[in-house]
Write a protein that holds these residues in place. Structure first.
Motif, PDB file in Angstrom:
ATOM      1  N   ASP A  25       1.769   1.841  14.223  1.00  0.00           N
ATOM      2  CA  ASP A  25       1.180   3.155  14.460  1.00  0.00           C
ATOM      3  C   ASP A  25       0.389   3.577  13.222  1.00  0.00           C
ATOM      4  O   ASP A  25       0.962   3.998  12.219  1.00  0.00           O
ATOM      5  N   ALA A  26      -0.934   3.453  13.324  1.00  0.00           N
ATOM      6  CA  ALA A  26      -1.803   3.767  12.182  1.00  0.00           C
ATOM      7  C   ALA A  26      -2.294   5.206  12.195  1.00  0.00           C
ATOM      8  O   ALA A  26      -2.910   5.659  11.228  1.00  0.00           O
ATOM      9  N   ALA A  27      -2.025   5.949  13.264  1.00  0.00           N
ATOM     10  CA  ALA A  27      -2.619   7.276  13.417  1.00  0.00           C
ATOM     11  C   ALA A  27      -2.246   8.223  12.289  1.00  0.00           C
ATOM     12  O   ALA A  27      -3.098   8.966  11.778  1.00  0.00           O
ATOM     13  N   ALA A  28      -0.977   8.216  11.865  1.00  0.00           N
ATOM     14  CA  ALA A  28      -0.543   9.148  10.815  1.00  0.00           C
ATOM     15  C   ALA A  28      -1.286   8.880   9.514  1.00  0.00           C
ATOM     16  O   ALA A  28      -1.655   9.819   8.797  1.00  0.00           O
ATOM     17  N   ALA A  29      -1.516   7.608   9.197  1.00  0.00           N
ATOM     18  CA  ALA A  29      -2.234   7.278   7.965  1.00  0.00           C
ATOM     19  C   ALA A  29      -3.679   7.748   8.027  1.00  0.00           C
ATOM     20  O   ALA A  29      -4.220   8.285   7.049  1.00  0.00           O
ATOM     21  N   TYR A  30      -4.324   7.575   9.171  1.00  0.00           N
ATOM     22  CA  TYR A  30      -5.709   8.031   9.305  1.00  0.00           C
ATOM     23  C   TYR A  30      -5.789   9.555   9.299  1.00  0.00           C
ATOM     24  O   TYR A  30      -6.726  10.137   8.738  1.00  0.00           O
ATOM     25  N   ARG A  31      -4.816  10.208   9.904  1.00  0.00           N
ATOM     26  CA  ARG A  31      -4.810  11.679   9.877  1.00  0.00           C
ATOM     27  C   ARG A  31      -4.593  12.193   8.453  1.00  0.00           C
ATOM     28  O   ARG A  31      -5.194  13.198   8.051  1.00  0.00           O
ATOM     29  N   ILE A  70       0.834  -1.198   0.000  1.00  0.00           N
ATOM     30  CA  ILE A  70       0.000   0.000   0.000  1.00  0.00           C
ATOM     31  C   ILE A  70       0.874   1.255   0.000  1.00  0.00           C
ATOM     32  O   ILE A  70       0.530   2.266  -0.625  1.00  0.00           O
ATOM     33  N   ARG A  71       2.015   1.207   0.688  1.00  0.00           N
ATOM     34  CA  ARG A  71       2.940   2.356   0.624  1.00  0.00           C
ATOM     35  C   ARG A  71       3.418   2.594  -0.806  1.00  0.00           C
ATOM     36  O   ARG A  71       3.584   3.746  -1.241  1.00  0.00           O
ATOM     37  N   ALA A  72       3.620   1.510  -1.551  1.00  0.00           N
ATOM     38  CA  ALA A  72       4.017   1.657  -2.955  1.00  0.00           C
ATOM     39  C   ALA A  72       2.910   2.334  -3.751  1.00  0.00           C
ATOM     40  O   ALA A  72       3.178   3.140  -4.664  1.00  0.00           O
ATOM     41  N   ALA A  73       1.667   2.055  -3.407  1.00  0.00           N
ATOM     42  CA  ALA A  73       0.542   2.705  -4.074  1.00  0.00           C
ATOM     43  C   ALA A  73       0.501   4.198  -3.746  1.00  0.00           C
ATOM     44  O   ALA A  73       0.210   5.037  -4.611  1.00  0.00           O
ATOM     45  N   ILE A  74       0.821   4.548  -2.498  1.00  0.00           N
ATOM     46  CA  ILE A  74       0.815   5.955  -2.091  1.00  0.00           C
ATOM     47  C   ILE A  74       1.890   6.737  -2.842  1.00  0.00           C
ATOM     48  O   ILE A  74       1.686   7.906  -3.199  1.00  0.00           O
ATOM     49  N   GLU A  75       3.028   6.109  -3.109  1.00  0.00           N
ATOM     50  CA  GLU A  75       4.089   6.792  -3.860  1.00  0.00           C
ATOM     51  C   GLU A  75       3.615   7.195  -5.252  1.00  0.00           C
ATOM     52  O   GLU A  75       4.015   8.226  -5.799  1.00  0.00           O
ATOM     53  N   ILE A  76       2.735   6.385  -5.820  1.00  0.00           N
ATOM     54  CA  ILE A  76       2.192   6.683  -7.149  1.00  0.00           C
ATOM     55  C   ILE A  76       1.065   7.707  -7.071  1.00  0.00           C
ATOM     56  O   ILE A  76       0.985   8.615  -7.908  1.00  0.00           O
ATOM     57  N   HIS A 116      -4.633   5.831   1.598  1.00  0.00           N
ATOM     58  CA  HIS A 116      -4.147   6.213   2.921  1.00  0.00           C
ATOM     59  C   HIS A 116      -4.943   5.497   4.020  1.00  0.00           C
ATOM     60  O   HIS A 116      -4.374   5.044   5.021  1.00  0.00           O
ATOM     61  N   TYR A 117      -6.257   5.408   3.827  1.00  0.00           N
ATOM     62  CA  TYR A 117      -7.091   4.717   4.807  1.00  0.00           C
ATOM     63  C   TYR A 117      -6.708   3.236   4.884  1.00  0.00           C
ATOM     64  O   TYR A 117      -6.610   2.660   5.976  1.00  0.00           O
ATOM     65  N   ALA A 118      -6.474   2.624   3.725  1.00  0.00           N
ATOM     66  CA  ALA A 118      -6.084   1.217   3.696  1.00  0.00           C
ATOM     67  C   ALA A 118      -4.740   1.006   4.396  1.00  0.00           C
ATOM     68  O   ALA A 118      -4.537  -0.019   5.065  1.00  0.00           O
ATOM     69  N   LEU A 119      -3.827   1.963   4.263  1.00  0.00           N
ATOM     70  CA  LEU A 119      -2.555   1.858   4.976  1.00  0.00           C
ATOM     71  C   LEU A 119      -2.802   1.860   6.481  1.00  0.00           C
ATOM     72  O   LEU A 119      -2.186   1.080   7.225  1.00  0.00           O
ATOM     73  N   GLY A 120      -3.705   2.715   6.932  1.00  0.00           N
ATOM     74  CA  GLY A 120      -4.051   2.718   8.348  1.00  0.00           C
ATOM     75  C   GLY A 120      -4.588   1.369   8.797  1.00  0.00           C
ATOM     76  O   GLY A 120      -4.205   0.853   9.854  1.00  0.00           O
TER      77      GLY A 120
END
Length: 304
Positions: free
Chosen positions: A62-68, A35-41, A49-53
């Motif tokens: 620590d999922a908080a940063a992804a949800y924020r 999922i981080r690879a998807a965010i880079e694109i 971002h929600y899925a990363l959380g």
């Protein structure tokens, strides 16, 4: 006004799908990497971002940063990131679910709502309400046995159908336009209005003998604004019937399924503060989860 989300990038979505498949397969750390690879694109894709959380939460990270980040990209919070932040202890529990989250959920859910809820989850909220109302407000109490009824969170019209033979007038409100369109197809309702319940009731022109709220309280933590909005729309001596899920503590709390739980004591306190007398409270389950009935209650309140 709800703004549209950006058009998804197909390359990012392929990586997201891989990540979600890994997450479903019980490999959350590997899912997070995909999922981080998807965010880079596609760094502006809210769902990624929600899925990363979700993946980090499942991995114990620590999922908080992804949800924020999800909330920053979509302040209306269609994904329900504020709810996840509360459930992981990174933010206070909201007083109710974000409107955009509930609307999005049920707009997507509307075409398969009844098959999923009734067949898979054995939903029986409308039947519980009908049984409770018939006990405290039998047909013999009105001249012709019929009532003017308002169905809050009417959905596809399941509660309206349960009370079809007792209606003189039947109106409904629901946050989801998709649900409203399904309810229209039943041809039972005199008026159907899309909108948030409390805001809609503030200018509502009709008055009712009975107001129903089947499976509405589970999306609202603080019930006081709802009860206060309902009271002026009821005729003197009218009834407000609702279902809820319960817990063993006091007050209300947010549960892990993005649904709120309320104690019967909390119900009684809010009712008294908003001009209602509690006519009946019965412990009863309205639906199951993984085959297990969820503890709850059905209540009938009477306008003082």
């Amino acid at each position: 006004m709800t703004l549209p989300l950006p058009t998804p990038d197909p390359r990012a979505r392929r990586r997201l799908e891989i990540g979600l498949a890994l997450l479903a397969d019980g490999q959350p750390a590997e899912a997070a990497d995909a999922i981080r690879a998807a965010i880079e694109i596609a760094p502006g894709d809210v769902e990624i971002h929600y899925a990363l959380g979700q993946a980090l939460e499942a991995a114990g990270g620590d999922a908080a940063a992804a949800y924020r980040a999800t909330l920053e990209l979509d302040p209306e919070d269609r994904m329900g990131a504020a709810v996840r932040l509360a459930l992981i202890g990174a933010a206070p529990a909201p007083a109710q679910l974000p409107e955009a989250h509930v609307r999005t959920l049920f707009d997507q859910y509307a075409p398969r709502f009844e098959a999923s809820l009734v067949d898979a989850l054995h939903y029986r909220g409308p039947a519980l309400l009908r049984r409770a109302v018939d006990r405290v407000a039998p047909a013999t109490l009105s001249v012709d046995g019929h009532l003017d009824i308002l169905d809050l969170g009417c959905g596809t019209g399941l509660a309206g159908a349960a009370f079809a033979d007792r209606r003189r007038r039947l109106d409904g409100i629901d946050l989801s336009l998709g649900m409203i369109l399904q309810a229209m197809a039943r041809k039972l309702y005199d008026r159907l209005e899309p909108g948030e319940i409390v805001a809609a009731l503030a200018g509502w022109p009709e008055r009712y003998d009975l107001i129903l709220a089947a499976d509405v309280a589970v999306y609202i933590g603080d019930l006081a604004p709802l009860f206060a909005a309902v009271r002026p729309v009821l005729r003197p001596g009218g009834w407000f019937a609702l279902t809820a899920e319960s817990h063993d503590g006091e007050g209300w709390r947010l549960g892990g399924r993005h649904r709120y739980l309320h104690s019967p004591g909390y119900l009684a306190a809010v009712a008294a503060a908003t001009g209602f007398a509690v006519t009946e409270v019965e412990a009863a389950w309205a639906r199951t989860e993984n085959g297990t009935p969820l503890p709850g209650w059905v209540a009938v309140l009477r306008a003082a």
